[in-house]
Scaffold this active site. Structure first.
Site, PDB file in Angstrom:
ATOM      1  N   GLY A  50       0.832  -1.196   0.000  1.00 23.78           N
ATOM      2  CA  GLY A  50       0.000   0.000   0.000  1.00 23.78           C
ATOM      3  C   GLY A  50       0.867   1.246   0.000  1.00 23.78           C
ATOM      4  O   GLY A  50       0.634   2.182   0.758  1.00 23.78           O
ATOM      5  N   HIS A  51       1.887   1.231  -0.848  1.00 24.64           N
ATOM      6  CA  HIS A  51       2.751   2.397  -0.977  1.00 24.64           C
ATOM      7  C   HIS A  51       3.578   2.268  -2.261  1.00 24.64           C
ATOM      8  O   HIS A  51       3.553   1.230  -2.921  1.00 24.64           O
ATOM      9  CB  HIS A  51       3.677   2.527   0.247  1.00 24.64           C
ATOM     10  CG  HIS A  51       4.574   1.359   0.474  1.00 24.64           C
ATOM     11  ND1 HIS A  51       4.413   0.468   1.502  1.00 24.64           N
ATOM     12  CD2 HIS A  51       5.638   0.913  -0.225  1.00 24.64           C
ATOM     13  CE1 HIS A  51       5.351  -0.456   1.434  1.00 24.64           C
ATOM     14  NE2 HIS A  51       6.098  -0.218   0.394  1.00 24.64           N
ATOM     15  N   ALA A  52       4.291   3.335  -2.581  1.00 23.89           N
ATOM     16  CA  ALA A  52       5.265   3.323  -3.677  1.00 23.89           C
ATOM     17  C   ALA A  52       6.580   3.857  -3.121  1.00 23.89           C
ATOM     18  O   ALA A  52       6.619   4.395  -2.006  1.00 23.89           O
ATOM     19  CB  ALA A  52       4.779   4.197  -4.831  1.00 23.89           C
ATOM     20  N   ARG A  97       2.230  -0.690  -4.961  1.00 28.71           N
ATOM     21  CA  ARG A  97       2.103  -2.137  -4.817  1.00 28.71           C
ATOM     22  C   ARG A  97       1.344  -2.514  -3.566  1.00 28.71           C
ATOM     23  O   ARG A  97       1.428  -1.837  -2.527  1.00 28.71           O
ATOM     24  CB  ARG A  97       3.459  -2.828  -4.831  1.00 28.71           C
ATOM     25  CG  ARG A  97       4.164  -3.095  -3.503  1.00 28.71           C
ATOM     26  CD  ARG A  97       4.736  -1.887  -2.848  1.00 28.71           C
ATOM     27  NE  ARG A  97       5.472  -1.027  -3.760  1.00 28.71           N
ATOM     28  CZ  ARG A  97       6.743  -1.235  -4.075  1.00 28.71           C
ATOM     29  NH1 ARG A  97       7.405  -2.216  -3.516  1.00 28.71           N
ATOM     30  NH2 ARG A  97       7.361  -0.411  -4.882  1.00 28.71           N
TER      31      ARG A  97
END
Ligand code: TYD
Length: 135
Positions: A50-52, A97
């Site tokens: 839940g981040h990039a 992702r």
């Protein structure tokens, strides 16, 4: 241009006593390895990610069990199912992702191109979308 996510088949040395998969930075994967971490004891149904990352590249491997990696470049979304230690998913920088559907007892091994740095994360999806066209 940011490269695409792709599956990388890793070498597999098969022996009756068990298998070995070696990974060398700059050889099997397109970056030097600065950090290795692994996730384990993951409760069923849990999701991670839940981040990039602004700069970080990674290879994500299901060292044990299986899970799905959902990658999103801000336009398209794709799901990769990982279920073997002999291949991994290359994730370039600036790719949102999420890791979902962990099987019980699974181990997620990550080879990363940088040391941990919270400033290098993008944790808000709208911030990711705003940054992505310029990336
Ligand atoms: P995070 O990367 O957000 O985990 P995930 O995306 O898998 O859910 O990291 C969770 C926490 O662990 C966060 O507080 C930062 C810390 N952390 C480190 O200190 N070093 C590391 O190498 C990693 C990957 C995380």
């Amino acid at each position: 241009m940011i490269p695409e996510c792709r599956i990388i088949d890793l070498p597999r040395i098969d022996r009756r006593a068990g298998n070995i998969t070696p990974v060398e930075g700059g050889n099997q994967i397109p970056f030097d390895i600065a950090r290795v971490y692994y996730m384990y004891d993951i409760p069923g149904g849990q999701s991670r990610g839940g981040h990039a990352h602004k700069c970080l590249e990674q290879l994500i491997v299901a060292a044990m069990g299986s899970f799905d990696v959902v990658v999103d470049d801000g336009k398209d979304r794709r799901t990769f199912h990982l279920d073997r230690a002999s291949y991994g998913l290359y994730v370039p920088r600036m790719m949102w992702r999420e890791l979902v559907n962990f099987s019980s007892g699974s181990i997620c091994l990550v080879l990363a191109s940088l040391l941990y740095n919270e400033d290098e994360y993008i944790r808000q999806y709208d911030e990711f979308l705003a940054a992505r066209p310029a990336a």
